[in-house]
Design an enzyme around this catalytic site. Sequence first.
Site, PDB file in Angstrom:
ATOM      1  N   ASP A   1     -63.998  25.679  -9.936  1.00 48.71           N
ATOM      2  CA  ASP A   1     -64.490  27.192 -11.194  1.00 48.71           C
ATOM      3  C   ASP A   1     -63.825  28.129 -11.670  1.00 48.71           C
ATOM      4  OD1 ASP A   1     -66.712  29.093 -12.447  1.00 48.71           O
ATOM      5  OD2 ASP A   1     -66.582  30.206 -10.703  1.00 48.71           O
TER       6      ASP A   1
ATOM      7  N   ASN B   1     -75.884  25.077 -14.874  1.00 48.50           N
ATOM      8  CA  ASN B   1     -75.490  24.929 -16.166  1.00 48.50           C
ATOM      9  C   ASN B   1     -75.990  23.843 -17.769  1.00 48.50           C
ATOM     10  OD1 ASN B   1     -72.550  23.996 -14.115  1.00 48.50           O
ATOM     11  ND2 ASN B   1     -72.875  26.086 -14.650  1.00 48.50           N
TER      12      ASN B   1
HETATM   13  C1  IPE Z   1     -70.711  26.868  -9.728  1.00 47.11           C
HETATM   14  O1  IPE Z   1     -69.257  27.361 -11.417  1.00 47.11           O
HETATM   15  C2  IPE Z   1     -70.958  25.430 -10.925  1.00 47.11           C
HETATM   16  C3  IPE Z   1     -70.086  24.175 -10.949  1.00 47.11           C
HETATM   17  C4  IPE Z   1     -68.611  24.518 -10.966  1.00 47.11           C
HETATM   18  C5  IPE Z   1     -70.244  22.931 -11.700  1.00 47.11           C
HETATM   19  P1  IPE Z   1     -70.765  28.507 -12.113  1.00 47.11           P
HETATM   20  O2  IPE Z   1     -69.054  28.625 -13.455  1.00 47.11           O
HETATM   21  O3  IPE Z   1     -71.260  27.359 -13.467  1.00 47.11           O
HETATM   22  O4  IPE Z   1     -70.732  29.418 -11.468  1.00 47.11           O
HETATM   23  P2  IPE Z   1     -71.050  30.607 -11.395  1.00 47.11           P
HETATM   24  O5  IPE Z   1     -72.499  31.173 -12.409  1.00 47.11           O
HETATM   25  O6  IPE Z   1     -70.237  31.415 -11.811  1.00 47.11           O
HETATM   26  O7  IPE Z   1     -72.354  31.443 -10.292  1.00 47.11           O
HETATM   27  C1  IPE Z   2     -66.253  25.802 -13.606  1.00 48.08           C
HETATM   28  O1  IPE Z   2     -65.484  26.369 -15.350  1.00 48.08           O
HETATM   29  C2  IPE Z   2     -66.585  24.163 -14.587  1.00 48.08           C
HETATM   30  C3  IPE Z   2     -68.115  24.202 -14.638  1.00 48.08           C
HETATM   31  C4  IPE Z   2     -68.928  24.977 -14.064  1.00 48.08           C
HETATM   32  C5  IPE Z   2     -68.602  22.793 -15.396  1.00 48.08           C
HETATM   33  P1  IPE Z   2     -66.378  27.458 -16.327  1.00 48.08           P
HETATM   34  O2  IPE Z   2     -66.786  26.986 -16.565  1.00 48.08           O
HETATM   35  O3  IPE Z   2     -67.610  28.143 -14.799  1.00 48.08           O
HETATM   36  O4  IPE Z   2     -65.012  28.146 -16.112  1.00 48.08           O
HETATM   37  P2  IPE Z   2     -65.292  30.365 -15.981  1.00 48.08           P
HETATM   38  O5  IPE Z   2     -66.581  30.491 -14.953  1.00 48.08           O
HETATM   39  O6  IPE Z   2     -66.226  30.370 -16.906  1.00 48.08           O
HETATM   40  O7  IPE Z   2     -64.362  30.725 -15.948  1.00 48.08           O
HETATM   41 MG    MG Z   3     -67.809  29.359 -14.093  1.00 45.33          MG
END
Ligand code: IPE
Ligand code: IPE
Ligand code: MG
Length: 252
Positions: free
Chosen positions: A26, A74
């Site tokens: 994340d 997602n």
């Molecule tokens: C969790 O990250 C999913 C992945 C790393 C693929 P998210 O960014 O989607 O999770 P939330 O929305 O902060 O819970």
């Molecule tokens: C994790 O990084 C990757 C995926 C969930 C695909 P994020 O895209 O969730 O990054 P933040 O949480 O917005 O920083």
């Molecule tokens: Mg995220």
Amino acid sequence: MSKQTTAQDAEGACAKVPRHVAIIMDGNGRWARKRGLPRLKGHEEGASSVRCAIQCCRNYGVEYLTLYAFSVENWVRPPSEIRGLMQLLRRFLKEDEHELHEHEVRLRVIGRMQDLPRLVQSGLNRVMKATEHYTKGQLILALSYGGRSEIADAVRQIAEKVKSGALDPARVDESTVAEHLYAPDVPDPDLMIRTSGEMRLSNFLLWELSYSEFYVTDVLWPDFREEQFAAAMDAYARRQRRFGDVGSKAVC
Ligand code: IPE
Ligand code: IPE
Ligand code: MG
């Protein structure tokens, strides 16, 4: 001391190297925002951390690496971001397949793969087929993955078996559920790492993480490299896993 030596020492002492590491990668978006860059740049840099994590697992002797790459939730993201992520995945399959062959690592997918774009599915199927005989390690990508969907999918299969008479409801127990998950032969993760500081599971491996050790770091995924991986491994090596026991003896 080299990483390799640390891992071997720890293994000798008491299997202090996790056999299976699962990572919630994340913070790509935040990494990009901090630099005034588009979110996709964060995902691109995150892909380099994926390569690094795979290499670290090899160096430490971690057998299974599960990466949360795209959740069922997602799909609500902007279409352009989803397209960019899928393109990155295809690029990874193309550019990094040789690494899997070189080190005899098997690629697997958990999640609702049927939701992914056709070209991504065919790329994944091709590499999974080409690596299915490897036994030195497994890279498991969680794609369109949700822990609740996984359990629901397992329950549906079990219900079908009960309906057809193949399974006696009185014999349904924890192992029945476990046997119907996406990768039933894979041991539960010993260590779950989440980058970017959020204290939540975000629907990741709800069943499998029951007794895993958690390691949450504020480091954003694109910055999670060798040094940060080493810190997670060190933290794991200091944990005492008790599995419900009183803790008077070390449980490895
Ligand atoms: C969790 O990250 C999913 C992945 C790393 C693929 P998210 O960014 O989607 O999770 P939330 O929305 O902060 O819970
Ligand atoms: C994790 O990084 C990757 C995926 C969930 C695909 P994020 O895209 O969730 O990054 P933040 O949480 O917005 O920083
Ligand atoms: Mg995220």
